[in-house]
Motif scaffolding. Structure first.
Motif, PDB file in Angstrom:
ATOM      1  N   ALA A  64      28.422 -62.318  81.046  1.00  7.85           N
ATOM      2  CA  ALA A  64      29.101 -61.906  79.867  1.00  7.85           C
ATOM      3  C   ALA A  64      29.938 -62.186  78.409  1.00  7.85           C
ATOM      4  N   ALA A  65      29.187 -63.277  78.466  1.00  3.70           N
ATOM      5  CA  ALA A  65      30.026 -64.437  76.463  1.00  3.70           C
ATOM      6  C   ALA A  65      28.769 -64.112  76.242  1.00  3.70           C
ATOM      7  N   GLY A  66      27.569 -63.227  76.645  1.00  5.92           N
ATOM      8  CA  GLY A  66      26.659 -63.035  75.828  1.00  5.92           C
ATOM      9  C   GLY A  66      25.539 -64.873  76.053  1.00  5.92           C
ATOM     10  N   ILE A  67      25.824 -65.731  76.878  1.00  2.59           N
ATOM     11  CA  ILE A  67      25.010 -66.737  76.815  1.00  2.59           C
ATOM     12  C   ILE A  67      24.427 -67.024  77.918  1.00  2.59           C
ATOM     13  N   THR A  68      22.946 -67.416  77.459  1.00  3.51           N
ATOM     14  CA  THR A  68      21.442 -67.742  78.467  1.00  3.51           C
ATOM     15  C   THR A  68      21.869 -69.127  78.437  1.00  3.51           C
ATOM     16  N   VAL A  69      22.197 -69.372  79.492  1.00  2.00           N
ATOM     17  CA  VAL A  69      22.168 -71.313  80.279  1.00  2.00           C
ATOM     18  C   VAL A  69      20.280 -70.845  79.886  1.00  2.00           C
ATOM     19  N   SER A  70      20.101 -72.298  80.067  1.00  2.00           N
ATOM     20  CA  SER A  70      18.861 -72.374  80.179  1.00  2.00           C
ATOM     21  C   SER A  70      18.595 -74.305  80.539  1.00  2.00           C
ATOM     22  N   ARG A  71      19.805 -75.097  80.610  1.00  2.00           N
ATOM     23  CA  ARG A  71      19.750 -76.412  81.919  1.00  2.00           C
ATOM     24  C   ARG A  71      20.789 -76.383  81.820  1.00  2.00           C
ATOM     25  N   VAL A  72      21.062 -76.566  83.082  1.00  2.00           N
ATOM     26  CA  VAL A  72      22.565 -77.337  83.616  1.00  2.00           C
ATOM     27  C   VAL A  72      22.158 -79.042  84.225  1.00  2.00           C
ATOM     28  N   LEU A  73      23.595 -79.771  83.924  1.00  2.00           N
ATOM     29  CA  LEU A  73      23.552 -81.068  84.272  1.00  2.00           C
ATOM     30  C   LEU A  73      24.308 -81.078  85.461  1.00  2.00           C
ATOM     31  N   THR A  74      23.989 -81.890  86.360  1.00  2.00           N
ATOM     32  CA  THR A  74      25.383 -82.116  87.752  1.00  2.00           C
ATOM     33  C   THR A  74      24.617 -83.992  87.870  1.00  2.00           C
ATOM     34  N   ASP A  75      25.770 -84.107  88.273  1.00  2.00           N
ATOM     35  CA  ASP A  75      25.217 -85.938  89.515  1.00  2.00           C
ATOM     36  C   ASP A  75      24.532 -85.721  90.301  1.00  2.00           C
ATOM     37  N   ASN A  76      24.928 -86.348  91.317  1.00  2.00           N
ATOM     38  CA  ASN A  76      23.364 -86.194  92.337  1.00  2.00           C
ATOM     39  C   ASN A  76      24.184 -85.823  93.701  1.00  2.00           C
ATOM     40  N   GLY A  77      25.318 -85.364  93.824  1.00  2.00           N
ATOM     41  CA  GLY A  77      26.044 -85.034  94.691  1.00  2.00           C
ATOM     42  C   GLY A  77      24.939 -84.670  95.849  1.00  2.00           C
ATOM     43  N   SER A  78      25.691 -84.449  96.963  1.00  2.00           N
ATOM     44  CA  SER A  78      24.483 -84.007  97.918  1.00  2.00           C
ATOM     45  C   SER A  78      24.236 -82.692  98.131  1.00  2.00           C
ATOM     46  N   CYS A  79      25.266 -81.478  97.342  1.00  2.00           N
ATOM     47  CA  CYS A  79      25.259 -80.224  97.077  1.00  2.00           C
ATOM     48  C   CYS A  79      23.789 -79.730  96.198  1.00  2.00           C
TER      49      CYS A  79
END
Length: 234
Positions: free
Chosen positions: A128-143
């Motif tokens: 909605a803000a005009g942002i297209t997400v190409s990568r996501v960084l997370t920790d190694n949590g089970s979810c």
């Protein structure tokens, strides 16, 4: 706060603030691990555009009992109420690497279904803000290791990156946001009950995204780097 944010608050030059801090031998924020006080030498990086990388994390937060916690009742009574068990909430947070634009929800757990539903809404907020997400960084949590999370990102053409084990600073931007969220919202006022604190979150988040000066953005708020974000002037 560092010199830029202090200067922004006081209406004086960051260089003047820096000289005062140096006179009193106050270390630079970037030079310290805040949990231990030990010097660090992490290289600061920033992606070129909104959506190039979004940091995602979960922060566990104790609920406030009706009548208030220890800030209202005093530490001893607050501890007794805590032992009676008022439970916990989980702050699911997404922070854009380039703009520092943040999206947060208070949710009841950190299960994979909850994390997947959160990201679906966070991605919609970004779109909605005009942002297209190409990568996501997370920790190694089970979810974040679940098939549901993997499939959600893959179906949206998003690359999933994980932090190195036992290296939370790899996800440093959202970790820093977590501290700000706790200091300036969760523990900033003597809330009388958990519902009052949660009701205050949208107001604080709007302030963070649209009005609060950010050190890495030279005193400007995250919205200054997202031209299509609604509510720019409110």
């Amino acid at each position: 706060m560092g010199p830029a944010r202090i200067g922004y608050r006081l209406g004086i030059a960051p260089s003047t603030v820096h000289r005062v801090l140096t006179r009193y031998r106050v270390p630079r924020l970037a030079e310290l691990d805040r949990a231990t006080g030990r010097p660090i030498r992490a290289r600061r990086y920033e992606h070129d555009a909104p959506g190039d990388l979004v940091h995602v994390d979960i922060k566990k937060l104790g609920n406030i009992p009706d009548g208030g916690g220890h800030k209202v009742l005093g530490r001893e009574r607050g501890k007794r109420d805590r032992k009676r068990g008022v439970g916990y909430s989980y702050l699911h947070n997404a922070v854009d690497d380039h703009s520092r634009l943040a999206y947060t929800e208070v949710l009841p757990d950190e299960r994979r279904e909850t994390a997947v539903a959160f990201w679906t809404r966070a991605q919609a907020y970004s779109a909605a803000a005009g942002i297209t997400v190409s990568r996501v960084l997370t920790d190694n949590g089970s979810c974040y290791r679940s098939h549901s999370w993997r499939d959600l990102l893959r179906n949206n053409d998003i690359v999933h990156k994980r932090t190195r084990p036992y290296r939370p600073q790899t996800n440093g931007k959202v970790e820093r946001f977590n501290r700000t969220l706790l200091d300036e919202w969760a523990y900033a006022r003597p809330y009388q009950r958990e519902q009052d604190r949660r009701a205050d979150l949208p107001r604080w988040l709007h302030h963070y995204n649209h009005h609060r000066g950010h050190t890495a953005l030279r005193g400007h708020p995250p919205a200054s780097r997202v031209p299509n974000l609604s509510g720019q002037n409110s």
